[in-house]
Design a protein around this motif. Structure first.
Motif, PDB file in Angstrom:
ATOM      1  N   ILE A   6      26.109 -11.742 -25.780  1.00 12.38           N
ATOM      2  CA  ILE A   6      25.163 -11.002 -25.124  1.00 12.38           C
ATOM      3  C   ILE A   6      23.654 -11.500 -25.818  1.00 12.38           C
ATOM      4  CG2 ILE A   6      23.859  -8.850 -25.365  1.00 12.38           C
ATOM      5  CD1 ILE A   6      26.586  -7.605 -24.733  1.00 12.38           C
ATOM      6  N   ILE A   7      23.528 -11.747 -27.247  1.00 12.14           N
ATOM      7  CA  ILE A   7      22.319 -12.381 -27.702  1.00 12.14           C
ATOM      8  C   ILE A   7      21.998 -13.785 -27.242  1.00 12.14           C
ATOM      9  CG2 ILE A   7      21.422 -13.102 -30.103  1.00 12.14           C
ATOM     10  CD1 ILE A   7      22.868 -10.701 -31.399  1.00 12.14           C
ATOM     11  N   ALA A   8      23.119 -14.559 -27.394  1.00  9.14           N
ATOM     12  CA  ALA A   8      23.179 -15.931 -26.844  1.00  9.14           C
ATOM     13  C   ALA A   8      22.558 -16.099 -25.352  1.00  9.14           C
ATOM     14  CB  ALA A   8      24.306 -16.612 -27.037  1.00  9.14           C
ATOM     15  N   ARG A   9      22.917 -15.170 -24.515  1.00  9.56           N
ATOM     16  CA  ARG A   9      22.677 -15.240 -23.078  1.00  9.56           C
ATOM     17  C   ARG A   9      21.276 -14.513 -22.891  1.00  9.56           C
ATOM     18  NH1 ARG A   9      26.908 -15.960 -19.393  1.00  9.56           N
ATOM     19  NH2 ARG A   9      29.114 -16.456 -20.557  1.00  9.56           N
ATOM     20  N   ARG A  10      21.149 -13.502 -23.452  1.00  8.97           N
ATOM     21  CA  ARG A  10      19.960 -12.496 -23.021  1.00  8.97           C
ATOM     22  C   ARG A  10      18.620 -12.946 -23.800  1.00  8.97           C
ATOM     23  NH1 ARG A  10      22.847  -6.637 -21.828  1.00  8.97           N
ATOM     24  NH2 ARG A  10      24.035  -7.501 -20.138  1.00  8.97           N
ATOM     25  N   ILE A  11      18.722 -13.294 -25.021  1.00 14.15           N
ATOM     26  CA  ILE A  11      17.793 -13.402 -26.012  1.00 14.15           C
ATOM     27  C   ILE A  11      17.518 -14.858 -26.125  1.00 14.15           C
ATOM     28  CG2 ILE A  11      16.657 -13.392 -28.424  1.00 14.15           C
ATOM     29  CD1 ILE A  11      18.314 -10.531 -28.459  1.00 14.15           C
ATOM     30  N   LEU A  12      18.248 -15.870 -26.433  1.00  5.31           N
ATOM     31  CA  LEU A  12      18.188 -17.278 -26.476  1.00  5.31           C
ATOM     32  C   LEU A  12      18.127 -18.008 -25.308  1.00  5.31           C
ATOM     33  CD1 LEU A  12      20.316 -17.604 -29.902  1.00  5.31           C
ATOM     34  CD2 LEU A  12      18.202 -17.581 -29.720  1.00  5.31           C
ATOM     35  N   GLY A  13      18.811 -17.291 -24.184  1.00  5.78           N
ATOM     36  CA  GLY A  13      18.608 -18.014 -22.978  1.00  5.78           C
ATOM     37  C   GLY A  13      19.751 -19.289 -22.730  1.00  5.78           C
ATOM     38  N   TRP A  14      20.934 -19.113 -23.605  1.00  4.94           N
ATOM     39  CA  TRP A  14      21.797 -20.305 -23.548  1.00  4.94           C
ATOM     40  C   TRP A  14      22.923 -20.004 -22.359  1.00  4.94           C
ATOM     41  CZ3 TRP A  14      23.770 -20.362 -29.470  1.00  4.94           C
ATOM     42  CH2 TRP A  14      22.554 -20.967 -30.253  1.00  4.94           C
ATOM     43  N   PRO A  32      28.720 -25.642 -30.234  1.00  6.06           N
ATOM     44  CA  PRO A  32      29.803 -24.971 -30.387  1.00  6.06           C
ATOM     45  C   PRO A  32      29.916 -23.568 -30.526  1.00  6.06           C
ATOM     46  CG  PRO A  32      29.863 -27.144 -31.598  1.00  6.06           C
ATOM     47  CD  PRO A  32      28.530 -26.679 -31.283  1.00  6.06           C
ATOM     48  N   VAL A  33      30.735 -22.776 -29.824  1.00  7.72           N
ATOM     49  CA  VAL A  33      30.788 -21.206 -30.106  1.00  7.72           C
ATOM     50  C   VAL A  33      30.919 -20.771 -31.546  1.00  7.72           C
ATOM     51  CG1 VAL A  33      32.006 -19.113 -29.493  1.00  7.72           C
ATOM     52  CG2 VAL A  33      31.282 -20.795 -27.631  1.00  7.72           C
ATOM     53  N   SER A  34      31.972 -21.840 -32.114  1.00  8.08           N
ATOM     54  CA  SER A  34      32.484 -21.533 -33.524  1.00  8.08           C
ATOM     55  C   SER A  34      31.473 -21.510 -34.588  1.00  8.08           C
ATOM     56  CB  SER A  34      33.724 -22.348 -33.814  1.00  8.08           C
ATOM     57  OG  SER A  34      33.510 -23.542 -33.670  1.00  8.08           O
ATOM     58  N   GLU A  35      30.216 -22.342 -34.086  1.00  8.34           N
ATOM     59  CA  GLU A  35      29.337 -22.886 -34.863  1.00  8.34           C
ATOM     60  C   GLU A  35      28.052 -21.973 -35.153  1.00  8.34           C
ATOM     61  OE1 GLU A  35      28.561 -27.062 -35.068  1.00  8.34           O
ATOM     62  OE2 GLU A  35      30.732 -27.500 -35.177  1.00  8.34           O
ATOM     63  N   PHE A  36      28.226 -20.963 -34.175  1.00  7.14           N
ATOM     64  CA  PHE A  36      26.926 -20.022 -34.129  1.00  7.14           C
ATOM     65  C   PHE A  36      27.498 -18.697 -34.555  1.00  7.14           C
ATOM     66  CE2 PHE A  36      24.227 -17.016 -31.928  1.00  7.14           C
ATOM     67  CZ  PHE A  36      22.927 -17.290 -32.603  1.00  7.14           C
ATOM     68  N   HIS A  44      21.308 -19.057 -39.046  1.00  5.10           N
ATOM     69  CA  HIS A  44      21.320 -18.690 -37.565  1.00  5.10           C
ATOM     70  C   HIS A  44      20.682 -17.384 -37.030  1.00  5.10           C
ATOM     71  CE1 HIS A  44      25.602 -21.026 -37.497  1.00  5.10           C
ATOM     72  NE2 HIS A  44      24.663 -21.999 -37.894  1.00  5.10           N
ATOM     73  N   ALA A  45      20.606 -16.576 -37.792  1.00  7.83           N
ATOM     74  CA  ALA A  45      20.013 -15.196 -37.805  1.00  7.83           C
ATOM     75  C   ALA A  45      18.400 -15.544 -37.426  1.00  7.83           C
ATOM     76  CB  ALA A  45      20.345 -14.125 -38.712  1.00  7.83           C
ATOM     77  N   MET A  46      18.026 -16.281 -38.375  1.00  9.83           N
ATOM     78  CA  MET A  46      16.642 -16.443 -38.472  1.00  9.83           C
ATOM     79  C   MET A  46      16.190 -17.305 -36.886  1.00  9.83           C
ATOM     80  SD  MET A  46      15.300 -15.183 -40.840  1.00  9.83           S
ATOM     81  CE  MET A  46      13.759 -15.608 -40.679  1.00  9.83           C
ATOM     82  N   ARG A  47      17.111 -18.210 -36.322  1.00  7.95           N
ATOM     83  CA  ARG A  47      17.052 -18.529 -34.904  1.00  7.95           C
ATOM     84  C   ARG A  47      16.790 -17.641 -34.047  1.00  7.95           C
ATOM     85  NH1 ARG A  47      20.633 -23.532 -32.679  1.00  7.95           N
ATOM     86  NH2 ARG A  47      19.438 -24.091 -31.001  1.00  7.95           N
ATOM     87  N   ILE A  48      17.333 -16.440 -34.182  1.00  9.58           N
ATOM     88  CA  ILE A  48      17.086 -15.259 -33.252  1.00  9.58           C
ATOM     89  C   ILE A  48      15.699 -14.621 -33.472  1.00  9.58           C
ATOM     90  CG2 ILE A  48      17.888 -12.887 -32.817  1.00  9.58           C
ATOM     91  CD1 ILE A  48      20.718 -13.913 -33.534  1.00  9.58           C
ATOM     92  N   VAL A  49      15.179 -14.615 -34.814  1.00 10.42           N
ATOM     93  CA  VAL A  49      13.944 -13.954 -35.365  1.00 10.42           C
ATOM     94  C   VAL A  49      12.863 -14.853 -34.626  1.00 10.42           C
ATOM     95  CG1 VAL A  49      12.387 -13.698 -37.056  1.00 10.42           C
ATOM     96  CG2 VAL A  49      14.906 -13.093 -37.380  1.00 10.42           C
TER      97      VAL A  49
END
Length: 101
Positions: A6-14, A32-36, A44-49
């Protein structure tokens, strides 16, 4: 969908390119899904920030186990988990406008 999806799609736009990798259109990179793993990895969390700050949210923290984006505050065992939980609160309860992506 799970919290990270949900975060990857809705916030990061991936976009999910295959069952095992995301595609970041902004950078043109496959992830790769396993690397996020933002709950376990502070980088990785700071990328969301960074993304939420670009979208106009103000980030604050107690430095240990609580993270806030505007009025969305959550806790976790670690700061990375708290950031992920707060981001999920935004993504799961808010409609992210298309112009943000």
């Amino acid at each position: 969908m799970n919290k990270i999806e949900i975060i990857a799609r809705r916030i990061l736009g991936w976009k999910l390119n295959r069952w095992d990798r995301w595609f970041d259109y902004e950078t043109g990179v496959f992830i790769p899904v396993s690397e996020f793993q933002p709950e376990q990895n502070l980088d990785h969390a700071m990328r969301i920030v960074d993304r939420l700050e670009k979208l106009g949210f103000t980030y604050s923290t107690n430095g240990v186990s609580m993270a806030c984006f505007n009025d969305f505050c959550e806790t976790g065992d670690t700061l990375a988990e708290a950031i992920t939980n707060a981001a999920y609160s935004i993504a799961d309860t808010s409609t992210v406008p298309e112009e943000w992506l």
